[in-house]
Design a protein around this motif. Structure first.
Motif, PDB file in Angstrom:
ATOM      1  N   LEU A 175      18.878 -13.653  27.944  1.00  0.00           N
ATOM      2  CA  LEU A 175      19.841 -14.274  28.854  1.00  0.00           C
ATOM      3  C   LEU A 175      21.194 -13.556  28.786  1.00  0.00           C
ATOM      4  CD1 LEU A 175      19.049 -18.057  28.285  1.00  0.00           C
ATOM      5  CD2 LEU A 175      18.657 -16.740  30.374  1.00  0.00           C
ATOM      6  N   GLU A 176      21.606 -13.197  27.579  1.00  0.00           N
ATOM      7  CA  GLU A 176      22.899 -12.514  27.414  1.00  0.00           C
ATOM      8  C   GLU A 176      22.878 -11.142  28.086  1.00  0.00           C
ATOM      9  OE1 GLU A 176      24.066 -11.334  23.367  1.00  0.00           O
ATOM     10  OE2 GLU A 176      25.974 -12.317  23.819  1.00  0.00           O
ATOM     11  N   ARG A 177      21.785 -10.376  27.897  1.00  0.00           N
ATOM     12  CA  ARG A 177      21.684  -9.056  28.541  1.00  0.00           C
ATOM     13  C   ARG A 177      21.667  -9.169  30.053  1.00  0.00           C
ATOM     14  NH1 ARG A 177      16.809  -7.102  25.540  1.00  0.00           N
ATOM     15  NH2 ARG A 177      17.403  -8.321  23.790  1.00  0.00           N
ATOM     16  N   ARG A 178      20.968 -10.172  30.564  1.00  0.00           N
ATOM     17  CA  ARG A 178      20.907 -10.366  32.016  1.00  0.00           C
ATOM     18  C   ARG A 178      22.287 -10.696  32.562  1.00  0.00           C
ATOM     19  NH1 ARG A 178      19.491  -8.909  36.742  1.00  0.00           N
ATOM     20  NH2 ARG A 178      18.969 -10.566  38.175  1.00  0.00           N
ATOM     21  N   LEU A 179      23.005 -11.569  31.856  1.00  0.00           N
ATOM     22  CA  LEU A 179      24.357 -11.932  32.268  1.00  0.00           C
ATOM     23  C   LEU A 179      25.258 -10.699  32.284  1.00  0.00           C
ATOM     24  CD1 LEU A 179      26.572 -13.972  32.969  1.00  0.00           C
ATOM     25  CD2 LEU A 179      26.846 -14.362  30.514  1.00  0.00           C
ATOM     26  N   GLU A 180      25.190  -9.883  31.247  1.00  0.00           N
ATOM     27  CA  GLU A 180      26.026  -8.679  31.178  1.00  0.00           C
ATOM     28  C   GLU A 180      25.700  -7.729  32.325  1.00  0.00           C
ATOM     29  OE1 GLU A 180      25.240  -7.214  27.262  1.00  0.00           O
ATOM     30  OE2 GLU A 180      26.575  -8.680  26.320  1.00  0.00           O
ATOM     31  N   ALA A 181      24.420  -7.574  32.641  1.00  0.00           N
ATOM     32  CA  ALA A 181      24.017  -6.686  33.746  1.00  0.00           C
ATOM     33  C   ALA A 181      24.556  -7.197  35.075  1.00  0.00           C
ATOM     34  CB  ALA A 181      22.493  -6.573  33.800  1.00  0.00           C
ATOM     35  N   LEU A 182      24.481  -8.509  35.281  1.00  0.00           N
ATOM     36  CA  LEU A 182      24.997  -9.083  36.530  1.00  0.00           C
ATOM     37  C   LEU A 182      26.508  -8.932  36.619  1.00  0.00           C
ATOM     38  CD1 LEU A 182      22.802 -12.297  36.708  1.00  0.00           C
ATOM     39  CD2 LEU A 182      22.717 -10.346  38.266  1.00  0.00           C
ATOM     40  N   GLU A 183      27.203  -9.108  35.505  1.00  0.00           N
ATOM     41  CA  GLU A 183      28.662  -8.947  35.514  1.00  0.00           C
ATOM     42  C   GLU A 183      29.044  -7.499  35.801  1.00  0.00           C
ATOM     43  OE1 GLU A 183      30.042 -12.544  32.533  1.00  0.00           O
ATOM     44  OE2 GLU A 183      29.655 -10.577  31.676  1.00  0.00           O
ATOM     45  N   ARG A 184      28.322  -6.544  35.197  1.00  0.00           N
ATOM     46  CA  ARG A 184      28.615  -5.127  35.460  1.00  0.00           C
ATOM     47  C   ARG A 184      28.387  -4.799  36.926  1.00  0.00           C
ATOM     48  NH1 ARG A 184      25.895  -4.336  30.644  1.00  0.00           N
ATOM     49  NH2 ARG A 184      24.012  -3.728  31.763  1.00  0.00           N
ATOM     50  N   ARG A 185      27.290  -5.301  37.493  1.00  0.00           N
ATOM     51  CA  ARG A 185      27.000  -5.039  38.902  1.00  0.00           C
ATOM     52  C   ARG A 185      28.084  -5.622  39.794  1.00  0.00           C
ATOM     53  NH1 ARG A 185      21.324  -6.963  41.040  1.00  0.00           N
ATOM     54  NH2 ARG A 185      22.320  -8.967  40.856  1.00  0.00           N
ATOM     55  N   SER A 186      28.549  -6.815  39.459  1.00  0.00           N
ATOM     56  CA  SER A 186      29.598  -7.459  40.238  1.00  0.00           C
ATOM     57  C   SER A 186      30.909  -6.671  40.147  1.00  0.00           C
ATOM     58  CB  SER A 186      29.811  -8.891  39.742  1.00  0.00           C
ATOM     59  OG  SER A 186      30.873  -9.499  40.427  1.00  0.00           O
TER      60      SER A 186
END
Length: 81
Positions: free
Chosen positions: A31-42
């Motif tokens: 969940l943490e890695r997915r959140l970080e990936a979404l934040e980077r994309r944003s």
């Protein structure tokens, strides 16, 4: 869009995902890695929008005030004037 984990259905869903994964630590890391990936994309999308906006503004402002490339260089030496 913000996520409120105090919101009961969302909290229950997160607990079910972790319980079904049977690996609490692993599920939390996923969940943490997915959140970080979404934040980077944003963040990247925001930067790209700002860059495109600046480029559009520069095109508008350059308009007729541009110097021809030939005026930037000395015709005899080829060096910048």
């Amino acid at each position: 869009m913000s996520v409120d984990l105090e919101h009961e259905p969302l909290n229950d869903l997160a607990r079910r995902v972790i319980r079904l994964a049977e690996e609490t630590q692993h599920a939390a890391q996923v969940l943490e890695r997915r959140l970080e990936a979404l934040e980077r994309r944003s963040e990247a999308a925001g930067r790209a929008e700002r860059i495109l906006s600046i480029a559009a503004s520069m095109r508008t402002h350059l308009g007729q005030d541009r110097l021809p490339v030939e005026d930037l260089y000395d015709p005899d030496t080829g060096l910048p004037t």
